[in-house]
Scaffold this active site. Structure first.
Site, PDB file in Angstrom:
ATOM      1  N   LEU A  96     -17.837  -5.552  25.716  1.00 39.01           N
ATOM      2  CA  LEU A  96     -18.635  -6.753  25.969  1.00 39.01           C
ATOM      3  C   LEU A  96     -19.390  -7.123  24.700  1.00 39.01           C
ATOM      4  CD1 LEU A  96     -19.896  -5.624  29.476  1.00 39.01           C
ATOM      5  CD2 LEU A  96     -18.261  -7.481  29.012  1.00 39.01           C
ATOM      6  N   HIS A 112     -20.024   7.573  30.866  1.00 39.84           N
ATOM      7  CA  HIS A 112     -19.070   8.006  29.839  1.00 39.84           C
ATOM      8  C   HIS A 112     -18.722   9.475  30.090  1.00 39.84           C
ATOM      9  CE1 HIS A 112     -17.005   8.018  26.033  1.00 39.84           C
ATOM     10  NE2 HIS A 112     -17.600   9.150  25.720  1.00 39.84           N
TER      11      HIS A 112
HETATM   12  C1  GRF Z   1     -14.535   7.795  34.256  1.00 42.18           C
HETATM   13  O1  GRF Z   1     -14.173   9.025  33.693  1.00 42.18           O
HETATM   14  C2  GRF Z   1     -15.681   7.180  33.503  1.00 42.18           C
HETATM   15  O2  GRF Z   1     -16.558   8.102  32.977  1.00 42.18           O
HETATM   16  C3  GRF Z   1     -14.962   6.445  32.397  1.00 42.18           C
HETATM   17  O3  GRF Z   1     -13.794   5.948  32.981  1.00 42.18           O
HETATM   18  C4  GRF Z   1     -13.426   6.758  34.091  1.00 42.18           C
HETATM   19  C5  GRF Z   1     -13.327   5.854  35.275  1.00 42.18           C
HETATM   20  O4  GRF Z   1     -12.888   6.535  36.411  1.00 42.18           O
HETATM   21  N1  GRF Z   1     -15.818   5.437  31.826  1.00 42.18           N
HETATM   22  P1  GRF Z   1     -13.048   5.869  37.821  1.00 42.18           P
HETATM   23  O5  GRF Z   1     -12.325   4.532  37.772  1.00 42.18           O
HETATM   24  O6  GRF Z   1     -14.497   5.706  38.117  1.00 42.18           O
HETATM   25  O7  GRF Z   1     -12.376   6.805  38.776  1.00 42.18           O
END
Ligand code: GRF
Length: 217
Positions: A96, A112
């Site tokens: 973004l 993250h």
């Molecule tokens: C997660 O590991 C999150 O930390 C990262 O992307 C992944 C998304 O997984 N940013 P989900 O779609 O929430 O299952």
């Protein structure tokens, strides 16, 4: 109670989205998930949200070509339509712009899958294993223009097991993600977070109280 209106932005399976929805089922939780927005129409999380009666929207970035400003205007319009107070990025795979992020300053969170500031970017579990770290984990932080930066609200750690695969490690980190994201959103929605010198305090305390840190399971 005046619950904050939250939009969760996803691009994929949406397991963190599901964890937020689950937490918000409790009427005493200070936020409600009123919309799930995806930049991809095939995101698995959309069906899961619909199944529990949450409004879903697709703002397909591809339809805007290279015009990121137009994509973000469309996104902003959807957020305004749902009178959103807080945006939660949960596996949302678009960067973004600084302008958009500033518009949502202190009202936009990201999760993250690493202990920031280590392992920003993609393939965090592979890179953690390659680096031989003994402790890995997940972070919820405020979004700032710089990717995977911004004041840290909550972190959870898992110890890396000898010989474990990337998939095994990812699965264990994902479990703690599902614990800390609802916790961080709760703290924000309750107005308990303050930012000072780029660092996040909880209830005015620089070192997070025990509630903001999930220990290794
Ligand atoms: C997660 O590991 C999150 O930390 C990262 O992307 C992944 C998304 O997984 N940013 P989900 O779609 O929430 O299952």
């Amino acid at each position: 109670m005046n619950r904050k209106r939250v939009a969760v932005l996803i691009s994929g399976r949406g397991s963190n989205m599901a964890a937020l929805i689950e937490a918000a089922k409790d009427k005493t939780y200070p936020a409600e998930i009123v919309a799930v927005i995806s930049n991809r129409s095939d995101a698995g999380g959309l069906m899961a949200a619909q199944a529990v009666g949450i409004a879903t929207e697709v703002v397909d970035h591809a339809a805007f070509g290279k015009d990121r400003a137009a994509f973000e205007r469309a996104l902003q319009a959807v957020l305004e339509k749902h009178r959103i107070d807080i945006v939660c990025l949960a596996g949302f795979m678009r960067l973004l712009s600084a302008g958009f992020v500033k518009q949502w300053q202190h009202r936009i969170l990201n999760i993250h899958p690493a202990l920031l500031p280590a392992f920003k970017g993609l393939d965090t579990h592979r890179r953690a294993l390659d680096a031989g770290v003994k402790v890995h984990g997940a972070t919820v932080h405020f979004v700032v223009p710089e990717m995977d930066s911004g004041p840290i609200i909550a972190q959870a750690a898992v110890t890396v097991r000898p010989g474990e695969t990337e998939e095994e490690l990812a699965a264990r980190v994902l479990k703690v993600e599902h614990q800390i994201y609802p916790l961080a959103l709760k703290l924000l929605a309750e107005g308990r977070l303050q930012i000072e010198n780029g660092r996040c305090r909880v209830d005015g305390v620089p070192v997070p109280d025990t509630a903001s840190l999930v220990p290794a399971p």
